[in-house]
Enzyme design. Sequence first.
Site, PDB file in Angstrom:
ATOM      1  N   HIS A  91       2.207  -9.343   3.685  1.00 55.61           N
ATOM      2  CA  HIS A  91       2.130  -8.591   2.428  1.00 55.61           C
ATOM      3  C   HIS A  91       2.952  -9.229   1.300  1.00 55.61           C
ATOM      4  O   HIS A  91       2.453  -9.445   0.199  1.00 55.61           O
ATOM      5  CB  HIS A  91       2.618  -7.154   2.629  1.00 55.61           C
ATOM      6  CG  HIS A  91       1.947  -6.440   3.763  1.00 55.61           C
ATOM      7  ND1 HIS A  91       0.626  -6.639   4.083  1.00 55.61           N
ATOM      8  CD2 HIS A  91       2.403  -5.522   4.652  1.00 55.61           C
ATOM      9  CE1 HIS A  91       0.303  -5.866   5.106  1.00 55.61           C
ATOM     10  NE2 HIS A  91       1.363  -5.193   5.482  1.00 55.61           N
ATOM     11  N   GLU A  98      10.855   1.063   1.811  1.00 56.53           N
ATOM     12  CA  GLU A  98      10.252   2.251   2.439  1.00 56.53           C
ATOM     13  C   GLU A  98      11.349   3.205   2.864  1.00 56.53           C
ATOM     14  O   GLU A  98      12.411   2.772   3.315  1.00 56.53           O
ATOM     15  CB  GLU A  98       9.469   1.845   3.679  1.00 56.53           C
ATOM     16  CG  GLU A  98       8.297   0.951   3.382  1.00 56.53           C
ATOM     17  CD  GLU A  98       7.516   0.638   4.648  1.00 56.53           C
ATOM     18  OE1 GLU A  98       6.577   1.387   4.955  1.00 56.53           O
ATOM     19  OE2 GLU A  98       7.873  -0.328   5.341  1.00 56.53           O
ATOM     20  N   ARG A 112     -11.360   1.458  26.746  1.00 51.45           N
ATOM     21  CA  ARG A 112     -11.415   1.550  28.207  1.00 51.45           C
ATOM     22  C   ARG A 112     -11.677   2.986  28.683  1.00 51.45           C
ATOM     23  O   ARG A 112     -12.196   3.199  29.764  1.00 51.45           O
ATOM     24  CB  ARG A 112     -10.094   1.077  28.804  1.00 51.45           C
ATOM     25  CG  ARG A 112      -9.878  -0.410  28.673  1.00 51.45           C
ATOM     26  CD  ARG A 112      -8.696  -0.813  29.554  1.00 51.45           C
ATOM     27  NE  ARG A 112      -8.424  -2.227  29.439  1.00 51.45           N
ATOM     28  CZ  ARG A 112      -7.407  -2.736  28.750  1.00 51.45           C
ATOM     29  NH1 ARG A 112      -6.569  -1.947  28.119  1.00 51.45           N
ATOM     30  NH2 ARG A 112      -7.230  -4.034  28.709  1.00 51.45           N
ATOM     31  N   HIS A 143      -3.971  -5.339   4.191  1.00 52.97           N
ATOM     32  CA  HIS A 143      -4.389  -4.184   3.398  1.00 52.97           C
ATOM     33  C   HIS A 143      -3.721  -4.160   2.011  1.00 52.97           C
ATOM     34  O   HIS A 143      -4.189  -3.494   1.114  1.00 52.97           O
ATOM     35  CB  HIS A 143      -4.180  -2.869   4.161  1.00 52.97           C
ATOM     36  CG  HIS A 143      -2.767  -2.382   4.165  1.00 52.97           C
ATOM     37  ND1 HIS A 143      -1.824  -2.855   5.034  1.00 52.97           N
ATOM     38  CD2 HIS A 143      -2.132  -1.470   3.401  1.00 52.97           C
ATOM     39  CE1 HIS A 143      -0.675  -2.255   4.797  1.00 52.97           C
ATOM     40  NE2 HIS A 143      -0.829  -1.394   3.814  1.00 52.97           N
ATOM     41  N   LYS A 197      -3.583  -7.350  11.330  1.00 52.20           N
ATOM     42  CA  LYS A 197      -2.329  -8.042  11.555  1.00 52.20           C
ATOM     43  C   LYS A 197      -1.617  -7.411  12.761  1.00 52.20           C
ATOM     44  O   LYS A 197      -1.940  -6.269  13.065  1.00 52.20           O
ATOM     45  CB  LYS A 197      -1.466  -7.995  10.301  1.00 52.20           C
ATOM     46  CG  LYS A 197      -0.756  -6.670  10.048  1.00 52.20           C
ATOM     47  CD  LYS A 197       0.203  -6.818   8.933  1.00 52.20           C
ATOM     48  CE  LYS A 197       1.609  -6.594   9.379  1.00 52.20           C
ATOM     49  NZ  LYS A 197       1.932  -5.182   9.618  1.00 52.20           N
ATOM     50  N   LYS A 220      10.415   5.139  -1.302  1.00 52.17           N
ATOM     51  CA  LYS A 220       9.404   4.083  -1.210  1.00 52.17           C
ATOM     52  C   LYS A 220       9.125   3.523  -2.605  1.00 52.17           C
ATOM     53  O   LYS A 220       8.796   4.269  -3.531  1.00 52.17           O
ATOM     54  CB  LYS A 220       8.119   4.673  -0.610  1.00 52.17           C
ATOM     55  CG  LYS A 220       7.013   3.653  -0.429  1.00 52.17           C
ATOM     56  CD  LYS A 220       5.891   4.236   0.401  1.00 52.17           C
ATOM     57  CE  LYS A 220       4.627   3.423   0.221  1.00 52.17           C
ATOM     58  NZ  LYS A 220       4.263   2.638   1.347  1.00 52.17           N
ATOM     59  N   LYS A 228      -5.116  -3.083  -2.455  1.00 54.01           N
ATOM     60  CA  LYS A 228      -4.498  -2.118  -3.372  1.00 54.01           C
ATOM     61  C   LYS A 228      -4.918  -2.458  -4.804  1.00 54.01           C
ATOM     62  O   LYS A 228      -4.945  -3.622  -5.184  1.00 54.01           O
ATOM     63  CB  LYS A 228      -2.971  -2.158  -3.239  1.00 54.01           C
ATOM     64  CG  LYS A 228      -2.481  -1.590  -1.911  1.00 54.01           C
ATOM     65  CD  LYS A 228      -0.982  -1.739  -1.808  1.00 54.01           C
ATOM     66  CE  LYS A 228      -0.469  -1.371  -0.429  1.00 54.01           C
ATOM     67  NZ  LYS A 228      -0.237   0.048  -0.237  1.00 54.01           N
TER      68      LYS A 228
HETATM   69  C1  BG6 Z   1       2.169  -2.239   7.485  1.00 55.04           C
HETATM   70  C2  BG6 Z   1       3.457  -2.392   8.232  1.00 55.04           C
HETATM   71  O1  BG6 Z   1       1.428  -3.424   7.519  1.00 55.04           O
HETATM   72  O2  BG6 Z   1       2.459  -1.896   6.144  1.00 55.04           O
HETATM   73  C3  BG6 Z   1       4.279  -1.118   8.174  1.00 55.04           C
HETATM   74  O3  BG6 Z   1       3.169  -2.707   9.589  1.00 55.04           O
HETATM   75  C4  BG6 Z   1       4.480  -0.704   6.743  1.00 55.04           C
HETATM   76  O4  BG6 Z   1       5.530  -1.287   8.823  1.00 55.04           O
HETATM   77  C5  BG6 Z   1       3.155  -0.666   6.002  1.00 55.04           C
HETATM   78  O5  BG6 Z   1       5.047   0.590   6.752  1.00 55.04           O
HETATM   79  C6  BG6 Z   1       3.378  -0.433   4.521  1.00 55.04           C
HETATM   80  O6  BG6 Z   1       2.135  -0.269   3.897  1.00 55.04           O
HETATM   81  P1  BG6 Z   1       1.991   0.629   2.613  1.00 55.04           P
HETATM   82  O7  BG6 Z   1       0.544   0.523   2.246  1.00 55.04           O
HETATM   83  O8  BG6 Z   1       2.404   2.011   3.011  1.00 55.04           O
HETATM   84  O9  BG6 Z   1       2.911   0.022   1.587  1.00 55.04           O
END
Ligand code: BG6
Length: 501
Positions: free
Chosen positions: A254, A230, A57, A192, A162, A358, A196
């Site tokens: 995921h 995480e 926009r 995504h 998503k 993580k 990986k």
């Molecule tokens: C995203 C989530 O889809 O994936 C996030 O919305 C999350 O909350 C992220 O942190 C984690 O992705 P990755 O690739 O860092 O494991």
Amino acid sequence: MSDLSCDILPAGGLDPCILVIFGASGDLTRRKLIPALFSMFRQDLLPRPFTIVGCSRTEMDSDTFRHSLRQQMDDGLADAATWTTFASLIHYHPVRYDRESFTGLRAFLQELDRTGATGGNRVFDLAVPPQLYPVIATLLGETGLAREGEETGGWSRIVIEKPFGHDLESARELNRTLHRYFREPQIFRIDHYLAKETVQNMLVFRFANSIFEPIWNRHHISYVGIMAAESLGIGNRAGYYEEAGVLRDMFQNHLMQLLVLTGMEPPCLLEPDPVQDEKVKVIRSLRDFNTEHGSRICLGQYTAGEIDQTAVPGYRQEQGVDPRSRTPTFALLELYVDNWRWQNVPFLLVSGKRLPRKVTRIVIQFRDVPHRLFTNLAGESIGANRLTIETYPDEAIRLTFQSKQPGASLCLRSMTMDFTYGEHYRKSALDAYARVLLDCMAGDHMLFWRQDGIEQSWAFLTPVLRQCEQCLDRETRLHSYPAGTWGPAPVRQTVEELARP
Ligand code: BG6
């Protein structure tokens, strides 16, 4: 061309095309899409000719847009000359989300096709808040931008980020809207995690080796752990996260994908549809989840604590979060796949924010040996074999087994055989976003969700969400855990066990 491109580009190369990014002034474009496209450009992976059109926009011209993108690029990555050539592919076209504006966009794209020889091929990437997905899909449809073939001269594809819906009904509704104008092969629903490297390797690991498949079942496996822990909190995404919570944010997409890749039967062909068919079967085989009939779930929310010796606030103190919020930031679910292979093998799915570090991995925990020959030596603690397929911190596969310690006496010791991608391969220069954009341009659906998969996943999760969100004792079921610990006390040991190196 780099040797990387030899591996990943389709044999005939990519068709010329225009990539239209809606939400061009937003965070996703700046943080993920443009860096991914720039890295593809540097590796000579983009189609030729190729044009990027940013739409949002905000009123600005192409130069201002390019300049704003350049300022946000990591300086180390963007050397001036390469950036200038890349930036010449980028245009900007302001849009309002109405028909008149999209008719203008269509004329703009047609003109670019004429001058840039992009052949009428378009990818529409919706990097916008989810409430705009149906609006944009409808406007593309109504202004003829979803049409393919002779009239437009090329193909048209739509990329949806998503969250794809909020529950089963909203996901179905979104699918209905998309299908009013786009056929299923034109739709690319991104997850995504599927891009990986170790996740993609799951199919190869399982079905290109003959030694694992015979033991990949209830006779040999005690449980499967699927973990995405995480240490980060919710950053500046409170608005989204308050609505989503961990179950919608991580489980519906995921973790479900990791579960199906672990649980699926071998497909008859390595093509998108046969692979998707097998994946959907796993989701359909999930045992109904009902806490009243013994299904196990543990939900948690982080309170203030410490991560890496730095104090961090609790979830309810994060900016934009309701101080009485009951949104879970942690969940552990025990699921069962009701089929011959997996009967009664627990699949423990765990994800949480603000855990100590993580860790993203799949753990295949094998059964104990049937006869404890070495019990006198090792007591009861002979560790059973464990296979770990990890995407973070290492992209790795690890197999743990018992061995005899050298020496005269018979002492057992757990050893681990390691394979890490980093050690054996030049680090893939292609990040997950570049991978999915490339596949979308190539029209390859292997790494995307198909409609029935996404609906099945919601069909499973929606009753779980209902049981969690509509129960009368919601507050008492939400356990708190201090940031920097492995989740709520009742399940902390299990989570620690899954995360152990
Ligand atoms: C995203 C989530 O889809 O994936 C996030 O919305 C999350 O909350 C992220 O942190 C984690 O992705 P990755 O690739 O860092 O494991």
